[in-house]
Scaffold this active site. Structure first.
Site, PDB file in Angstrom:
ATOM      1  N   CYS A  78       6.754  -6.835   6.844  1.00 57.55           N
ATOM      2  CA  CYS A  78       7.960  -6.179   7.397  1.00 57.55           C
ATOM      3  C   CYS A  78       8.775  -7.187   8.240  1.00 57.55           C
ATOM      4  O   CYS A  78       8.130  -8.352   8.867  1.00 57.55           O
ATOM      5  CB  CYS A  78       7.245  -4.994   8.402  1.00 57.55           C
ATOM      6  SG  CYS A  78       8.552  -4.094   9.344  1.00 57.55           S
ATOM      7  N   CYS A  99       3.497   8.615   0.746  1.00 56.63           N
ATOM      8  CA  CYS A  99       4.193   7.678   1.717  1.00 56.63           C
ATOM      9  C   CYS A  99       4.321   6.482   1.254  1.00 56.63           C
ATOM     10  O   CYS A  99       3.092   5.672   0.633  1.00 56.63           O
ATOM     11  CB  CYS A  99       3.183   7.418   2.883  1.00 56.63           C
ATOM     12  SG  CYS A  99       3.584   6.381   4.150  1.00 56.63           S
ATOM     13  N   CYS A 151       1.843  -1.854  15.283  1.00 57.95           N
ATOM     14  CA  CYS A 151       1.798  -1.296  13.867  1.00 57.95           C
ATOM     15  C   CYS A 151       1.072  -2.529  13.276  1.00 57.95           C
ATOM     16  O   CYS A 151       1.405  -3.890  13.296  1.00 57.95           O
ATOM     17  CB  CYS A 151       3.181  -1.269  13.493  1.00 57.95           C
ATOM     18  SG  CYS A 151       3.251  -1.304  11.612  1.00 57.95           S
ATOM     19  N   CYS A 198       7.174  -4.298  15.506  1.00 57.28           N
ATOM     20  CA  CYS A 198       6.594  -3.121  16.208  1.00 57.28           C
ATOM     21  C   CYS A 198       5.135  -3.682  16.812  1.00 57.28           C
ATOM     22  O   CYS A 198       4.228  -3.711  16.199  1.00 57.28           O
ATOM     23  CB  CYS A 198       6.644  -1.840  15.897  1.00 57.28           C
ATOM     24  SG  CYS A 198       8.216  -1.465  15.062  1.00 57.28           S
ATOM     25  N   GLU A 208       0.571  -1.357  -0.053  1.00 59.79           N
ATOM     26  CA  GLU A 208      -0.123  -0.277  -0.065  1.00 59.79           C
ATOM     27  C   GLU A 208       0.940   1.177  -0.089  1.00 59.79           C
ATOM     28  O   GLU A 208       2.233   1.221   0.575  1.00 59.79           O
ATOM     29  CB  GLU A 208      -0.932   0.000   1.143  1.00 59.79           C
ATOM     30  CG  GLU A 208      -1.987  -1.175   0.977  1.00 59.79           C
ATOM     31  CD  GLU A 208      -2.942  -1.293   2.410  1.00 59.79           C
ATOM     32  OE1 GLU A 208      -4.172  -1.694   2.067  1.00 59.79           O
ATOM     33  OE2 GLU A 208      -2.534  -0.683   3.391  1.00 59.79           O
ATOM     34  N   CYS A 261      -0.853   6.510   9.806  1.00 61.91           N
ATOM     35  CA  CYS A 261       0.094   5.890  10.197  1.00 61.91           C
ATOM     36  C   CYS A 261       0.184   4.574  11.073  1.00 61.91           C
ATOM     37  O   CYS A 261      -0.827   4.590  11.973  1.00 61.91           O
ATOM     38  CB  CYS A 261       1.013   7.029  11.219  1.00 61.91           C
ATOM     39  SG  CYS A 261       2.682   7.311  10.545  1.00 61.91           S
TER      40      CYS A 261
END
Ligand code: SF4
Length: 346
Positions: free
Chosen positions: A114, A107, A121, A118, A94, A339
């Site tokens: 990933c 962004c 997230c 985290c 995305e 975010c």
């Protein structure tokens, strides 16, 4: 047996020129094709109208153009746009266009999923499938630039590597993509308008300093106390704050660039005075800016943004210590584009 065709955009300009010479054509033909691929973002050889039909067929026989496809575009009430981008192997990442009064920012993602973990997230819930190629990163930027011109009547002005993935875990490809984005033969954007945001991989921050990169660096810090940071960003156990700080000192000595920290304040996690004071201590070694970012809860609601009194407390402690601080509101929440929310839910 059919041999797999190579992605033509994996070739440098020199390699393309050599290819044409080997075919008995002029090296200049390589320049023309390169221009179609990068400046004009051609999706097919058919589009290359100043190249002869015969040459276009020869290219078709030898290569593919693995362009990304924007599978789905969602538009938020605040003008934010989120693209679900399909890659040549059908994986999806995305990217987001964030318009404000003075700028439009892309962004972009650097990995599918990933490699880090985290806990706050949404992307961390997706397994890392692979790194993005330079052209897949570049294409995300081009797609958003086109959307910015179409829906906001202005070109893209800024880029942040804050989408899916840890950009410094895909450093070489991110660097190659930025080379293309900043090159006059690509988009010709200034590197000063590009921010690479990392969760803090010390070895790679030092490498960026050694490589004399011209783009800006931001660090997702979220806590300057090791135990707390490790509890929300478990990889901090491997790359503790002393190592991160040492790497940032190295970066600052080499670049003299102010360091930006991204920081979310969560209820019951980092909402005490001692947390703000630790942040001040951590920042002290170099001119710093702290962006306090509004948090967007993901499914389980385990993490909740602290209340405005806590944010005010942070702001006054940081300002009293001459640290620049901004409070950033999130955009595109209604389409899960804010975010920490990117997780292929569209
Ligand atoms: S915050 Fe960034 S580094 Fe951490 S898991 Fe999410 S995408 Fe990866």
């Amino acid at each position: 047996m059919e041999t797999k065709k190579k992605d033509i955009r994996a070739l440098t300009k020199d390699q393309l020129r050599e290819f044409f010479v080997k075919q008995g054509d002029k090296a200049f033909r390589g320049n023309q094709v390169y221009e179609w691929l990068w400046q004009k973002s051609a999706y097919s050889f058919e589009d290359m109208t100043n190249i002869s039909l015969e040459t276009r067929q020869m290219l078709e026989d030898n290569f593919v153009i693995n362009h990304i496809k924007v599978d789905q575009m969602q538009r938020s009430a605040d003008g934010t746009i989120k693209n679900a981008v399909r890659l040549h192997d059908n994986l999806i990442v995305e990217s987001v266009l964030i318009p404000t009064a003075t700028r439009t920012t892309a962004c972009v993602s650097s990995q599918v999923g990933c490699s880090l973990d985290c806990r706050f997230c949404a992307t961390s819930r997706l397994k890392r499938m692979r790194n993005l190629n330079p052209d897949e990163i570049y294409d995300q930027v081009v797609a958003i630039d086109n959307e910015s011109r179409l829906y906001h009547n202005r070109p893209l002005s800024n880029i942040v590597f804050m989408g899916m993935g840890e950009p410094l875990m895909n450093y070489n490809n991110v660097l190659k993509a930025i080379d293309k984005i900043t090159s006059p033969e690509g988009l010709g954007m200034s590197p000063k308008r590009i921010v690479v945001s990392t969760s803090g991989v010390p070895k790679m921050i030092k490498k960026m300093a050694d490589d004399n990169v011209k783009f800006k660096l931001a660090v997702s810090l979220h806590s300057a106390i090791d135990d707390i940071r490790t509890s929300i960003m478990p990889f901090n156990a491997t790359f503790p704050l002393t190592d991160l700080r040492e790497a940032l000192q190295y970066w600052y000595a080499a670049t003299k660039n102010r360091i930006t920290y991204e920081y979310v304040i969560w209820d019951g996690i980092n909402d005490q005075r001692k947390d703000a004071e630790a942040l001040v201590e951590f920042c002290k070694f170099a001119p710093s800016k702290v962006n306090l970012i509004e948090y967007n809860p993901i499914d389980d609601g385990e993490f909740q943004q602290a209340n405005s009194k806590v944010i005010d407390m942070y702001v006054s402690i940081l300002e009293a210590n001459n640290i620049t601080v901004t409070v950033r509101r999130s955009r595109g929440k209604d389409i899960d584009a804010a975010c920490g929310q990117l997780a292929n839910k569209s």
